[in-house]
Design an enzyme around this catalytic site. Sequence first.
Site, short mmCIF file in Angstrom:
data_model
loop_
_atom_site.label_atom_id
_atom_site.label_comp_id
_atom_site.label_asym_id
_atom_site.label_seq_id
_atom_site.Cartn_x
_atom_site.Cartn_y
_atom_site.Cartn_z
N HIS A 5 -30.23 19.94 -6.42
CA HIS A 5 -30.96 21.16 -6.06
C HIS A 5 -31.82 20.86 -4.83
O HIS A 5 -31.30 20.60 -3.76
CB HIS A 5 -31.79 21.61 -7.26
CG HIS A 5 -32.35 23.00 -7.14
ND1 HIS A 5 -32.03 23.87 -6.14
CD2 HIS A 5 -33.26 23.66 -7.92
CE1 HIS A 5 -32.68 25.01 -6.31
NE2 HIS A 5 -33.44 24.91 -7.37
N HIS A 43 -21.47 25.30 -1.62
CA HIS A 43 -22.57 26.02 -2.26
C HIS A 43 -22.03 26.76 -3.47
O HIS A 43 -20.86 27.14 -3.52
CB HIS A 43 -23.21 27.01 -1.27
CG HIS A 43 -24.48 27.62 -1.76
ND1 HIS A 43 -24.51 28.79 -2.48
CD2 HIS A 43 -25.77 27.20 -1.67
CE1 HIS A 43 -25.76 29.08 -2.79
NE2 HIS A 43 -26.54 28.13 -2.32
N ASP A 54 -29.16 22.81 3.30
CA ASP A 54 -29.62 21.42 3.20
C ASP A 54 -28.96 20.53 4.26
O ASP A 54 -29.51 19.48 4.61
CB ASP A 54 -29.32 20.85 1.82
CG ASP A 54 -30.17 21.50 0.75
OD1 ASP A 54 -31.38 21.68 0.98
OD2 ASP A 54 -29.63 21.86 -0.31
#
Length: 456
Positions: free
Chosen positions: A283, A334, A393
């Site tokens: 996460h 994702h 990210d």
Amino acid sequence: MPTKREYALFEITPEIEHFAQLCEDNNAIDKELYTKYEVKRGLRDVNGKGVLAGLTNISDVCATKIEDGKEVPCAGNLYYRGYNIKDLVQGFLKDEHYGFEEIAYLLLFGELPNEKELSMFHETLVERRTLPPTFVRDVIMKAPSRDMMNSLSRSILNLYTYDAKADDTSIPNVLRQCLNLISQFPMLMVYGYHAYNYRMGDDLFIYAPSPELSTAENILMMLREDRKYTKLEAKILDMALVLHMDHGGGNNSTFTTHVVTSSGTDTYSTIAAAMASLKGPKHGGANIKVTQMFEDMKEKLSDWEDKDEVRKYLNDLLEKKAFDKKGLIYGMGHAIYSVSDPRADIFKVFVKQLAKEKGCEKEYALYEMVEHMAPEVIAEKRKIYKGVNANVDFYSGLVYSMLDLPPSLYTPIFAAARIVGWSAHRLEELKNVDKIIRPAYKPLAAHRDYIRMEDR
């Protein structure tokens, strides 16, 4: 000298090895049973679509559209209270002001503020940028943790002790607590970092936040000994905070917020639980993994511009021969987006600007090469049910490294943004739902008769 008993606290002893083997043997479940009983592992189906567990007005994550009556993948979009994130970012950039406070207002209260409302909200946050007397000395400076997420969680839980209305879950009181935590979070984060470094032998400097500065500016100012930062640095950190602020009700930490809120517990416990979820490398901790993966890649490659070398390294990652040997290319893929992550798309434009300012064009080019190459390599190696693309990210770790932010603060900065979304979802859960969240688990163990000790 530590006693044998004290050593045992931190070692995996033969006894622990024995008990661990029992855990391995008696906790394994045949994976085919998940299919047999139609269990939605991860509360998602085989295509990655989440099980409907609630309703929300706060944000919407869109990755599909309807064509000829069928749902098909499309470029990803993220909406805050119905507004496209791309429009929101363009709006505050065009108006040449920082976006964190404006978008926090939107997520918490449902509408974009006018100038008077934004000014009042900013003043409300400013007056809450303070900690209880002696809190830094008594909590933050004592036993500082090397892990900033743990340090932050401890500080948040300790704030409960200072709140006379800690357990009051009325909307006005919870909003007060949430605004306090949103305002205090940068201090808790930066001071915790400085406290640990001081314990490790570095100089200690603690700067109070400035009322004239935005949240992003204060983070950079409090973090750096000389208090200096460029306008581009502050603008990009502000954008990072906006892009990470919320992402629908189903992401792991926000769902945790809903679950824990539904139990009726206090705000401090709820936010600490969300923090524990965000800490995980699947996460909020993913951006650290991306950075570490690229550092390993740069160390292993003789030529960063050699496509064949890069492709081989990516293949080695998937075959569990490189980096942490987990078989993952971090920052790619994702749970929802299959064509593009809108946050990554927005970020990428400004990452390129920052790379030029910092003289990191070669490093940016490597990231860009991996972004284009990784989906091809993954498709060759794995059976995938939907597309694979770079997520937010992938670039946020590069941004934070170019901003000279320490890796130990990458996930806390994510949390400094996401605490706004957690607060909005906590308030929404308290307003609308009065049932504790309790999904079902199918028991597989056969019922057995008790066997007396002498007969075992």
